[in-house]
Design a protein around this motif. Structure first.
Motif, PDB file in Angstrom:
ATOM      1  N   ASP A   7       0.827  -1.200   0.000  1.00  0.00           N
ATOM      2  CA  ASP A   7       0.000   0.000   0.000  1.00  0.00           C
ATOM      3  C   ASP A   7       0.859   1.247   0.000  1.00  0.00           C
ATOM      4  OD1 ASP A   7      -2.447  -1.305   0.086  1.00  0.00           O
ATOM      5  OD2 ASP A   7      -2.427  -1.431   2.266  1.00  0.00           O
ATOM      6  N   VAL A  58      -5.445   5.864   0.036  1.00  0.00           N
ATOM      7  CA  VAL A  58      -4.701   4.610   0.048  1.00  0.00           C
ATOM      8  C   VAL A  58      -4.721   4.030  -1.359  1.00  0.00           C
ATOM      9  CG1 VAL A  58      -4.525   2.301   1.035  1.00  0.00           C
ATOM     10  CG2 VAL A  58      -5.439   4.173   2.414  1.00  0.00           C
ATOM     11  N   PHE A  91       0.403   5.343   0.992  1.00  0.00           N
ATOM     12  CA  PHE A  91      -0.449   6.370   1.581  1.00  0.00           C
ATOM     13  C   PHE A  91      -0.103   7.705   0.942  1.00  0.00           C
ATOM     14  CE2 PHE A  91      -0.180   3.205   4.966  1.00  0.00           C
ATOM     15  CZ  PHE A  91      -1.526   2.977   5.166  1.00  0.00           C
TER      16      PHE A  91
END
Length: 191
Positions: free
Chosen positions: A150, A159, A152
């Motif tokens: 992921d 996300v 950010f």
């Protein structure tokens, strides 16, 4: 050449001497106005009160393990969504659903996902369990181990991610109907 080196050395020393009082004042005691126990270091707050819930849209490729169960000329794509409750930055509980276009298979899964510490990129691994509706077979229970990464962005609210999931419905011994390999992307928002 020696004069130039001496000039750079003197400028560097002057910069260090001038910055010393500024960094010393930053070490002074901080202040918080929040509830007791919410401090994180001097004058800061923990992130535990932020972004406890997120919604994601998932899409990507889905390939059946048994090609004989797939209609000829069907599209190997899927789409779905995930709602997550964040217990901490390293743990979240997911509830997700997906629809595979290739064979018309639906799934509703729930389970934990564990994340590595890292900003803005973190790796994750999870295990979900739930129901799979497989055409010509019916509703079956199954497992779905997952791995991913992921990113950010936008003040840790947006996300973006990439992942892999292996959907394993429990159908019967030697029966591979419904087993799917999913490669997916996701985009979500933390509230």
């Amino acid at each position: 050449m020696k004069r130039l080196a001496w000039l750079w050395g003197a400028a560097s020393l002057a910069a260090v001497v001038m910055m010393a009082p500024l960094t010393a004042s930053a070490q002074q005691r901080g202040r918080t106005d929040g509830p007791e126990g919410s401090e994180y270091g001097k004058g800061g707050y923990s992130r535990a009160s932020d972004s406890r819930f997120s919604l994601e849209f998932n899409w990507g490729a889905a390939f059946a393990a048994d090609a004989t169960t797939v209609r000829r000329g069907s599209v190997p794509l899927f789409f779905g969504g995930t709602a997550s409750l964040w217990g901490a930055e390293w743990y979240q509980f997911d509830l997700s659903g997906a629809y595979v276009l290739q064979n018309g298979q639906w799934s509703v899964l729930a389970g934990p996902r564990f994340r590595t510490y890292g900003f803005p990129v973190s790796l994750n691994v999870g295990l979900k369990a739930g129901g799979f509706f497989i055409p010509d077979t019916g509703l079956r229970f199954g497992l779905s181990p997952q791995v991913g990464v992921d990113l950010f962005a936008a003040n840790e609210r947006l996300v973006l991610g990439l992942g892999y999931a292996l959907d394993i419905p429990i159908v019967g011994s030697g029966d591979f109907r419904g087993i799917m390999n999913r490669l997916f992307m996701n985009v979500g928002y933390r509230f």
